[in-house]
Design a protein around this motif. Structure first.
Motif, PDB file in Angstrom:
ATOM      1  N   VAL A 187      94.874  -6.670 107.691  1.00 46.90           N
ATOM      2  CA  VAL A 187      93.623  -6.736 108.192  1.00 46.90           C
ATOM      3  C   VAL A 187      93.696  -7.364 109.752  1.00 46.90           C
ATOM      4  O   VAL A 187      94.365  -8.161 109.690  1.00 46.90           O
ATOM      5  N   ALA A 188      92.883  -6.774 110.363  1.00 50.89           N
ATOM      6  CA  ALA A 188      92.463  -7.555 111.628  1.00 50.89           C
ATOM      7  C   ALA A 188      91.432  -8.583 111.695  1.00 50.89           C
ATOM      8  O   ALA A 188      90.322  -8.250 110.960  1.00 50.89           O
ATOM      9  N   TRP A 189      91.607  -9.728 112.049  1.00 54.70           N
ATOM     10  CA  TRP A 189      90.488 -10.835 111.987  1.00 54.70           C
ATOM     11  C   TRP A 189      90.591 -11.757 113.082  1.00 54.70           C
ATOM     12  O   TRP A 189      91.433 -11.999 113.642  1.00 54.70           O
TER      13      TRP A 189
ATOM     14  N   THR B  79      98.660  -6.738 121.430  1.00 57.78           N
ATOM     15  CA  THR B  79      99.048  -5.311 121.780  1.00 57.78           C
ATOM     16  C   THR B  79      99.447  -4.835 120.284  1.00 57.78           C
ATOM     17  O   THR B  79      99.701  -3.657 120.073  1.00 57.78           O
ATOM     18  N   HIS B  80      99.646  -5.613 119.260  1.00 54.83           N
ATOM     19  CA  HIS B  80     100.078  -5.489 117.875  1.00 54.83           C
ATOM     20  C   HIS B  80      98.951  -4.283 117.324  1.00 54.83           C
ATOM     21  O   HIS B  80      97.725  -4.713 117.567  1.00 54.83           O
ATOM     22  N   ARG B  81      98.977  -3.242 116.818  1.00 55.72           N
ATOM     23  CA  ARG B  81      98.109  -2.266 116.209  1.00 55.72           C
ATOM     24  C   ARG B  81      97.858  -2.596 114.643  1.00 55.72           C
ATOM     25  O   ARG B  81      98.892  -2.669 113.951  1.00 55.72           O
ATOM     26  N   VAL B  82      96.619  -2.551 114.356  1.00 55.05           N
ATOM     27  CA  VAL B  82      96.192  -2.315 113.092  1.00 55.05           C
ATOM     28  C   VAL B  82      95.115  -1.269 112.829  1.00 55.05           C
ATOM     29  O   VAL B  82      94.201  -1.138 113.428  1.00 55.05           O
TER      30      VAL B  82
ATOM     31  N   PRO C 292      94.886  -1.509 118.899  1.00 49.86           N
ATOM     32  CA  PRO C 292      95.546  -2.897 119.184  1.00 49.86           C
ATOM     33  C   PRO C 292      94.686  -4.175 118.739  1.00 49.86           C
ATOM     34  O   PRO C 292      93.364  -3.863 118.924  1.00 49.86           O
ATOM     35  N   LEU C 293      95.212  -5.240 118.362  1.00 47.45           N
ATOM     36  CA  LEU C 293      94.318  -6.524 118.138  1.00 47.45           C
ATOM     37  C   LEU C 293      93.157  -6.766 119.350  1.00 47.45           C
ATOM     38  O   LEU C 293      92.328  -7.272 119.016  1.00 47.45           O
TER      39      LEU C 293
END
Length: 204
Positions: free
Chosen positions: A192-194, A147-150, A154-155
């Motif tokens: 960054v989301a990865w 649920t964390h947002r980047v 959300p991821l």
């Protein structure tokens, strides 16, 4: 003048070739009739470009158009690569087995595909989704909570947020670009989301 005006559908603006000039002829060099002392055709109507200046003007427009066309082409290539990256990521996250351990309620501890325990704060290397043997950056895990947002998104499952400390391949495109960030080099010092499948523990 009245006869000419009656033959035109619109009222002509005052200019170098207006009705007045058509009847009485062009103004002489250095003066404009009815405008008083000191007013020249250049001041009243502006410069008429000669052949060389017109050529330079056309070349300038041509150069500007070619530059704009090149920018559009480059943007198209970037968009195409981003689409390819997204497709590769989707295939990787659906086909690559990702080992996970039972994690805490906030999702801060996982075991990724390298069989090593990774948690928030772990130093990691993120790999290219095109070539998984290629490291594109070194950083630290910030979050693995779906649920964390980047970048306001959300991821989601099987993704993590990584703080980029050392960009290795500066021109590598982000899988999820946001704001003004589109490449690894631009994301230094931020997050960054990865995909977890392309994040491995980096031992000092």
């Amino acid at each position: 003048m009245k006869e000419i005006r009656s033959q035109t559908s619109q009222t002509e603006d005052v200019g170098r070739d207006d009705i007045f000039s058509k009847v009485l002829g062009n103004d002489k060099i250095g003066r404009v009739r009815m405008y008083g002392f000191g007013v020249t055709p250049y001041v009243a109507w502006g410069e008429i470009p000669n052949r060389s200046s017109a050529y330079r003007l056309i070349e300038g427009y041509k150069e500007a158009f070619e530059k704009m066309e090149k920018q559009v082409q480059e943007q198209g290539e970037v968009i195409a690569k981003m689409k390819l990256d997204m497709q590769s990521t989707q295939q990787a996250t659906t086909s690559t087995p990702v080992r996970t351990t039972q994690h805490s309620q906030n999702g801060d501890v996982h075991s990724f595909n390298n069989n090593a325990h990774i948690q928030v704060g772990t130093k990691v290397a993120i790999k290219s989704v095109i070539d998984s043997t290629k490291t594109v950056a070194i950083g630290y895990i910030q979050s693995m909570d779906p649920t964390h947002r980047v970048g306001n998104y959300p991821l989601g499952p099987n993704w993590c947020s990584v703080h980029i400390n050392i960009p290795v391949t500066w021109e590598e495109h982000l899988i999820r670009p946001y704001s003004t960030l589109t490449t690894i080099g631009q994301a230094i010092g931020t997050y960054v989301a990865w995909p977890q499948a392309f994040v491995v523990r980096e031992d000092d």
